[in-house]
Enzyme design. Structure first.
Site, PDB file in Angstrom:
ATOM      1  N   HIS A   1     -16.450  12.024  -6.219  1.00  0.00           N
ATOM      2  CA  HIS A   1     -17.385  10.797  -6.359  1.00  0.00           C
ATOM      3  C   HIS A   1     -18.022  10.985  -7.610  1.00  0.00           C
ATOM      4  CE1 HIS A   1     -17.588   9.210  -1.878  1.00  0.00           C
ATOM      5  NE2 HIS A   1     -16.775   8.517  -2.834  1.00  0.00           N
TER       6      HIS A   1
ATOM      7  N   GLU B  35       2.900   6.593  -4.040  1.00  0.00           N
ATOM      8  CA  GLU B  35       1.660   7.500  -3.870  1.00  0.00           C
ATOM      9  C   GLU B  35       2.383   8.590  -3.181  1.00  0.00           C
ATOM     10  OE1 GLU B  35      -2.167   4.843  -2.677  1.00  0.00           O
ATOM     11  OE2 GLU B  35      -0.270   3.802  -2.031  1.00  0.00           O
TER      12      GLU B  35
ATOM     13  N   ASN C 154      -3.809   9.557  -7.769  1.00  0.00           N
ATOM     14  CA  ASN C 154      -4.929  10.387  -7.051  1.00  0.00           C
ATOM     15  C   ASN C 154      -3.978  10.642  -5.718  1.00  0.00           C
ATOM     16  OD1 ASN C 154      -6.671   9.371  -8.704  1.00  0.00           O
ATOM     17  ND2 ASN C 154      -8.098   8.301  -7.094  1.00  0.00           N
ATOM     18  N   ASP C 155      -3.514   9.803  -4.912  1.00  0.00           N
ATOM     19  CA  ASP C 155      -2.808  10.143  -3.619  1.00  0.00           C
ATOM     20  C   ASP C 155      -1.447  10.952  -4.195  1.00  0.00           C
ATOM     21  OD1 ASP C 155      -4.079   9.585  -1.279  1.00  0.00           O
ATOM     22  OD2 ASP C 155      -3.753   7.716  -1.715  1.00  0.00           O
TER      23      ASP C 155
ATOM     24  N   ARG D 260      -7.345  15.169  -1.134  1.00  0.00           N
ATOM     25  CA  ARG D 260      -8.003  14.742  -2.482  1.00  0.00           C
ATOM     26  C   ARG D 260      -9.533  14.672  -2.216  1.00  0.00           C
ATOM     27  NH1 ARG D 260      -8.507   9.396  -3.891  1.00  0.00           N
ATOM     28  NH2 ARG D 260      -7.685   7.854  -2.273  1.00  0.00           N
TER      29      ARG D 260
ATOM     30  N   CYS E 257      -2.403   3.167 -11.734  1.00  0.00           N
ATOM     31  CA  CYS E 257      -3.627   2.606 -11.493  1.00  0.00           C
ATOM     32  C   CYS E 257      -4.541   3.622 -10.825  1.00  0.00           C
ATOM     33  CB  CYS E 257      -3.502   1.437 -10.389  1.00  0.00           C
ATOM     34  SG  CYS E 257      -2.673   1.871  -8.845  1.00  0.00           S
TER      35      CYS E 257
END
Length: 551
Positions: free
Chosen positions: A184, A411, A434-435, A445, A482
């Protein structure tokens, strides 16, 4: 002079004196309360309410992704189950401070054990508890220091409430000892264009007042810098500031190869800023915001209104909308709120939508109606596709509703390995780095203990991306990126070299990526990508790419 290494966020460089984040409040002592049960209950109720309202106010002021995080924290503070746990302890004679401390700690341990999205919320819960206890003690809430001059903030990590409202006139840069590129803190730092290096374990040795250079492009923190180093860093910062104010141009490589630069958005309200920062469209619109704040699925009319607002901001431009990506890691009462031992591997994404197909059909209805009422080029994709059969299912059902361009998110490794077959059916693929990194490296993650594995520079991840890029070339289909990886300027060059045809990111990252792409040709990008893929680990892949880019 010494150099501490971490993961840089963006291309920025800054310098200044260190100011360390204050240590957390000490745990309250377990002593009997001198107040009545009613008095303690009232004190805690007032403190919790005040903290929740403050978090909501900070979120409203901050806007964007920060608002979502802070609103979630406010809801967490007033969770009825937590209230009951605190009440039970007060009834047993505990002080309000200790009751809050113990009840929140027990919930924190439970969330950590659950892992996934809920595990990530544990740190947010700690922050809420600290704020409530501080109010009960009549102390200022723990937070960012104010030494009276601009400074480089050093912290273990930052609570969302602190990151959201950092005074950018005072905070020159940010160094954290924990966290990774998808934490974050990293995401919010990128959104606010804060020069940041995260995961700098050795930064625990930095002391208040010492001057450091924070170099996000290199992922380093330089201590005891020379005057020459300080001057060089300032020249780089000035040059970057000038480049950011240059006229906006479409994304392209030095040889003219077009690479559309798109925005990742979570709400229609972010469209205006994205356009102002040069977004050529939307590469990922997350539709979860419509669902996560509701106890029941939004109506077709409610969805259509939101999608129409989004599409109207991008006439004639591509807007890629992701179907609802929720499930066990982001439980929805009307979709799937059953407990799962490993939610990251559970009923989420397209799997959850298939189990509640009426929700998917209503979403496609709303998207088709919004498309008919606007002039944007709507593309719709399914989240968490892992098989060829799932690709066939989603493309078939989406086309029933007249969706013209239907794609899938890549992903999980299976869809990357099968990308040539997947892209013989789907109109496009969008890689969620990310995934993909999470599943390739078997590292949650959202779990801090394995954050070092969550690095999209890992050659295993890059090889899978290359497989999807090649599948796109063979099938004549577009392959977008993305995930947060697209916002890393040098990694963006590598991704294009691996076959990515567009890049989507937080709008504030667009300028750095645009400038870096213009420094390299397509042949350069392929050569830099090959150097990274040939490495053994994420760190050496990053170093190999830097060396290749400098030639």
């Amino acid at each position: 002079m010494s150099e501490l290494r971490g993961v840089g966020i963006g291309l920025g460089v800054t310098q200044g004196p260190v100011a360390r984040m204050a240590e957390p409040l000490p745990a309250p002592e377990d002593v009997p309360s001198t107040r009545t049960q009613a008095e303690e209950t009232a004190r805690v109720g007032e403190a919790v309410g005040a903290v929740a309202r403050e978090l909501e106010a900070r979120g409203e002021q901050a806007g964007g992704a920060a608002r979502d995080v802070l609103e979630a924290q406010a809801m967490m503070a007033e969770d009825p189950t937590l209230e009951s746990e605190v009440g039970t302890r007060i009834a047993a004679g505990k002080t309000g401070e200790f009751a809050v401390y113990e009840a929140f700690a027990s919930f924190r341990d439970m969330l950590v054990a659950m892992g996934g999205y809920l595990g990530e919320r544990a740190a947010d819960l700690d922050d809420v508890a600290q704020r409530v206890i501080a109010r009960l003690r009549g102390l200022p809430a723990p937070g960012v220091p104010d030494p009276g001059h601009p400074f480089v903030l050093v912290a273990k990590d930052l609570a969302p409430a602190d990151t959201a409202l950092l005074d950018l006139d005072k905070v020159l840069g940010l160094i954290t000892t924990e966290g990774g590129p998808t934490s974050h803190t990293a995401i919010l730092a990128r959104e606010k264009s804060i020069v940041a290096v995260v995961g700098v374990a050795a930064a625990t040795g930095l002391v208040d007042g010492e001057t450091v250079i924070v170099d996000a492009a290199a992922g380093t923190v330089t201590t005891d810098p020379t005057e020459e180093e300080l001057t060089r860093a300032q020249h780089r910062a000035d040059a970057r500031k000038s480049a950011a104010s240059a006229p906006l141009t479409p994304g392209a490589l030095a040889d003219g190869t077009k690479v559309p630069l798109l925005a990742n958005l979570g709400k229609p309200e972010g469209a205006e800023e994205a356009v102002a920062l040069g977004a050529e469209g939307v590469g990922l619109f997350r539709t979860e915001f419509l669902f996560l704040s509701s106890s029941q699925a939004p109506t077709v009319e409610q969805q259509r209104e939101a999608y129409t607002k989004l599409l109207s901001a991008f006439p004639g431009k591509k807007v890629v909308v992701r179907a609802l990506d929720a499930g066990a890691d982001k439980p929805l009462a009307f979709l799937n709120d059953a407990h799962e031992e490993n939610p990251a591997l559970g009923l989420r994404g397209l799997r959850a939508l298939r189990a509640s197909e009426d929700i998917l059909r209503e979403q496609l209805t709303a998207l088709a109606e919004a498309d008919a009422a606007t002039e944007a080029d709507l593309w719709v994709m399914a989240p968490m596709v892992s098989t060829v059969e799932e690709t066939e299912y989603f493309t078939t059902i989406a086309r029933e509703y007249g969706i013209k361009t239907v794609g899938v998110m890549v992903e999980v490794p299976s869809s990357a390995i099968l990308a040539e077959r997947v892209l013989s059916i789907a109109d496009f693929a969008s890689i969620g780095t990310n995934d993909l990194t999470q599943y390739t490296l078997a590292a949650d993650r959202l779990l801090g203990s394995v954050a070092s594995f969550q690095d999209p520079w890992h050659p295993a991840v890059l090889r899978l991306i290359g497989m999807v890029g090649e599948a796109g070339r063979v099938n004549g289909k577009q392959v977008g990126i993305c995930g947060e990886a697209a916002a890393d300027p040098l990694l963006a060059v590598v991704l294009v070299g691996l076959g990515a045809t567009s890049l989507s990111m937080a709008p504030t990252a667009l300028a750095d990526v645009r400038a870096t792409l213009l420094e390299h040709t397509l042949d350069d990008a392929k050569r830099i990508a090959a150097a990274a893929v040939g490495a053994d680990d994420a760190g050496s892949a990053r170093d190999a790419a830097r060396a290749a880019a400098a030639k």
